[in-house]
Motif scaffolding. Structure first.
Motif, PDB file in Angstrom:
ATOM      1  N   MET A  63      35.128  13.166  27.100  1.00 26.49           N
ATOM      2  CA  MET A  63      33.776  12.913  27.590  1.00 26.49           C
ATOM      3  C   MET A  63      33.592  11.422  27.830  1.00 26.49           C
ATOM      4  SD  MET A  63      30.072  13.536  25.733  1.00 26.49           S
ATOM      5  CE  MET A  63      30.045  15.301  26.023  1.00 26.49           C
ATOM      6  N   ILE A 108      31.601   7.729  28.464  1.00 27.11           N
ATOM      7  CA  ILE A 108      30.393   7.080  27.970  1.00 27.11           C
ATOM      8  C   ILE A 108      29.294   7.287  29.009  1.00 27.11           C
ATOM      9  CG2 ILE A 108      29.350   4.890  27.301  1.00 27.11           C
ATOM     10  CD1 ILE A 108      31.481   5.882  25.363  1.00 27.11           C
ATOM     11  N   GLN A 109      28.160   7.859  28.606  1.00 26.82           N
ATOM     12  CA  GLN A 109      27.081   8.117  29.547  1.00 26.82           C
ATOM     13  C   GLN A 109      25.751   7.526  29.107  1.00 26.82           C
ATOM     14  OE1 GLN A 109      27.799  12.557  30.195  1.00 26.82           O
ATOM     15  NE2 GLN A 109      27.605  11.809  32.279  1.00 26.82           N
ATOM     16  N   ASP A 117      28.631   9.745  23.013  1.00 28.00           N
ATOM     17  CA  ASP A 117      28.838   9.223  24.368  1.00 28.00           C
ATOM     18  C   ASP A 117      28.078   7.912  24.573  1.00 28.00           C
ATOM     19  OD1 ASP A 117      26.231  10.099  24.400  1.00 28.00           O
ATOM     20  OD2 ASP A 117      26.405  11.247  26.267  1.00 28.00           O
ATOM     21  N   ARG A 170      34.357  10.781  18.256  1.00 26.60           N
ATOM     22  CA  ARG A 170      34.436  11.694  19.395  1.00 26.60           C
ATOM     23  C   ARG A 170      35.489  12.782  19.171  1.00 26.60           C
ATOM     24  NH1 ARG A 170      32.603   9.133  24.194  1.00 26.60           N
ATOM     25  NH2 ARG A 170      34.349   9.832  25.461  1.00 26.60           N
TER      26      ARG A 170
END
Length: 710
Positions: A1, A3-4, A262, A310
């Motif tokens: 996933m 980084i958002q 994230d 994570r």
């Protein structure tokens, strides 16, 4: 996933002196050496790095939370420059989702005008009524912050700014009355409430803990009960997360659950840091040694500390991995696991509270009476149909007032209100690929053309007079259970239905083979007619890809092999289609070669079958899959066990192995033995873990298992 989410520190000082603040009052004191304000140079570099990462990762959206300290201390003008720079740098393909988290003390119209310009969502920290809030949240002179925060919230709730109101964040103090706190927050009509446990570690335990009590669980459950009595008027994130994970869904907060983090933090000097909560562990705990001038977000994401947060179930302690509520708890917030002896390889310091909280919620949401769906196939079908109708009604609640949706709803209600047309509507609504359409439209944007086509198909089947018009985004209009109409081009379409058929933009597609492709069926000596559906756009709900629509020759060959497979089932067990575990297949969809037989996320009755299946493999795999499909469908409409308990897994294990024993004589002894072990362990569990529905199913399984030995 990827980084958002970026927490961007724009000001490193604060106008309050909250004694529970992780930035100023805990082990890490790095704020003392940070610049007070983020510089223009640092801001530009942050924006550039973030834009590069968004392009490289092809991110549809990225969230930036303006944070501090107290970010409002930066002032409206500087905040505007920050928002403008971030917006300017972001690639057109990525949506920038801006937020700010503030104590609200200095919130003015000038700030809100900036936030309105850039659509910055505003979250405010408030710990409840005046007494609760002022227990910790006072300014540097010891004065109350409560009235000043309420003045800011009064501005935020004005009609011109209301759309910016994100919600309230409250730090739990068990010395405060939980119901009074929740009522005070609810009175401010927040779109969402977050309740956070105060930051603590095994070195600095949380206040108010008394062994063997669970004061934090008791506090949260009291709020949960009040929230339930209110009718759940707004989302409460910690409750929503536990409710989701208990039913097999994702966690919705970093504080609980196993979803990978994230989030990145960039301080006012441009240093990359891990989650701020780590400041409570030890000096330097959130540090990475990276900064935006020498490093990018890709390097940050690869940092060992970031990777540790994570890694899902592999990232929690051995104690947590053995815990029955780990899917909901997730080991608690990473920072709360710290001890000087084992680092972060511990359960949360709130372990007993988190377990009691999750189990308390699970008990409260469990429906214990016997559900009719467990007792017979007809009742299960009825319950599944009601589930889809409830989802439809939910969509109507959300979209009522839209002219196009209202047209769909009026036609559905009209068909449902007539005894002669209602069964035709039921037949279309029972199509299993309605379920994925309903769920995706609930979670994302409404697929209006899909529901226009559903209403049209029901009207065609019922032979009523109706007209629907809509914007069709693709050339193919799929009418569920009937077939596909091919348009010359996408665009505005009008379908008129009467007793003789239907017309599309004034012409009859049934007279043109190039425009109309009907679905075909498989007639069997017993059971329902099976629809062969290789065209529904929502048939992509299987773990393997759906095959492209088959040509006439390939479809005919596929159908004949299915006839052979069903005949093989008849020869081996003439009564295979009877009983509660009989295959309830109503729709078969061809899947890509090599996929075998698969269940998907469609409603009850859907089965995916590889285009290269063999009749022998089909006859062997269908009965066990049917059992699994029934159990999945039962879980959707009935509580078999208290969520999060071992009993649910044991029911599944026993059912699966009994199915294998029935399907394969060569594997029967091993499968019988495993089923027996699961049933024995289930019998040894506390009776309270099973509901009446689960107990009914367990008895059914025991009788089946006993029959295997006859």
């Amino acid at each position: 996933m990827p980084i958002q989410q970026l927490v961007l520190k724009v000001h490193s000082r604060c106008d309050l002196a909250c004694d529970h603040c992780y930035v100023y009052e805990h082990a890490d004191q790095s704020w003392r050496n940070r610049p007070v304000l983020i510089s223009e140079e640092t801001l530009r570099q942050v924006a550039r790095r973030l834009a590069q990462y968004a392009r490289a990762q092809r991110l549809d959206s990225v969230a930036v939370v303006l944070h501090g300290g107290e970010p409002l201390l930066a002032g409206p003008a500087r905040l505007r420059r920050i928002c403008a720079e971030l917006t300017r740098a972001m690639p057109p393909s990525t949506t920038l989702d801006l937020h700010i988290h503030t104590n609200g003390v200095r919130l003015t119209r000038a700030h809100l005008e900036v936030f309105k310009e850039f659509d910055v969502k505003v979250g405010v920290s408030l710990d409840g009524d005046r007494v609760a809030n002022d227990r910790h949240r006072r300014d540097h002179r010891g004065r109350s912050s409560h009235d000043r925060v309420l003045r800011g919230l009064e501005l935020l709730r004005l009609p011109e700014y209301r759309h910016l109101y994100q919600g309230l964040l409250c730090t739990v103090d068990v010395a405060n009355d939980p119901v009074a706190v929740h009522d005070a927050l609810s009175a401010l009509d927040p779109p969402r409430i977050d309740y956070l446990l105060p930051h603590a570690t095994w070195e600095t335990p949380p206040p108010g803990r008394s062994n063997p009590g669970t004061p934090y669980a008791d506090w949260l459950l009291a709020v949960f009960d009040r929230w339930e009595r209110q009718g759940r008027p707004m989302p409460v994130r910690v409750f929503a997360s536990v409710l989701s994970t208990l039913r097999g869904g994702p966690s919705l907060t970093e504080a609980m659950g196993l979803a990978p983090a994230d989030l990145a933090v960039v301080e006012t000097d441009g240093m990359f840091e891990q989650a701020d909560s780590l400041k409570t562990a030890y000096e330097g705990a959130p540090a990475t040694g990276y900064d935006v001038f020498r490093h990018g977000f890709e390097e940050f994401a690869a940092h060992p500390g970031v990777r540790a947060r994570r890694s899902g179930i592999g990232g929690v302690s051995e104690t947590c991995r053995r815990c029955p509520v780990v899917e909901s708890c997730g080991g608690g917030l990473y920072a709360h696991r710290y001890s000087s002896r084992n680092g972060f390889d511990n359960p949360s310091v709130y372990c007993v509270d988190l377990r009691a909280f999750v189990e308390g919620v699970a008990e409260r949401i469990t429906e214990r009476p016997l559900a009719p769906a467990v007792t017979g196939a007809d009742e299960l079908w009825l319950a599944q149909r009601e589930l889809d109708r409830d989802l439809l009604a939910e969509l109507n609640d959300r979209h009522a007032g839209s002219p196009d949706w209202d047209a769909v709803w009026r036609l559905l209600v009209r068909l449902d209100s007539d005894d002669t047309t209602g069964p035709h509507l039921d037949a279309v609504l029972a199509h299993p690929y309605l379920r994925p359409a309903l769920l995706r439209s609930r979670e994302d944007r409404l697929d209006l053309p899909r529901f226009m086509a559903i209403a049209t198909a029901a009207a065609v089947c019922a032979r009523v007079t109706a007209t629907l018009a809509w914007e069709q985004p693709v050339p193919d209009i799929y009418l569920p259970t009937l077939g596909t109409v091919r348009l010359s081009r996408p665009g505005r379409v009008e379908i008129t239905v009467d007793g003789d058929g239907f017309r599309v933009n004034g012409t009859d597609p049934l007279r043109d083979e190039t425009r109309w492709r009907p679905l075909t069926h498989l007639d069997l000596p017993h059971g329902p007619v099976v629809l062969l559906d290789d065209a529904d756009p929502y048939r992509d709900c299987y773990p393997e890809p759906a095959a492209e629509p088959l040509g006439a020759f390939a479809l005919g060959a596929f159908r004949e092999r299915l006839r052979t497979a069903y005949a093989l089932l008849d020869s081996r067990d003439p009564a295979w289609w009877q009983g509660v575990n009989a295959p309830a297949t109503t729709t078969i969809t061809p899947l890509a070669a090599g996929s075998g037989l698969r269940l998907g996320a469609g409603g009850l009755g859907a089965l995916g079958v590889a285009v290269d299946f063999t009749p022998e493999a089909f006859a062997r795999r269908l009965p066990p899959l049917a059992r699994r499909a029934r159990l999945t469908a039962l879980r959707q409409v009935a509580d078999l066990n208290v969520p999060g308990t071992r009993a649910g897994q044991l029911l599944e294990i026993a059912s699966e192995h009994i199915g294998r024993a029935v399907a394969s004589s060569s594997r029967a002894p091993e499968a019988r033995a495993r089923a027996g072990l699961a049933l024995a362990e289930l019998a040894a569990r506390p009776e309270s873990e099973l509901t009446e529905s689960g107990a009914h199913l367990a008895n059914e399984l025991r009788m089946e298992w006993s029959a295997l030995h006859v």
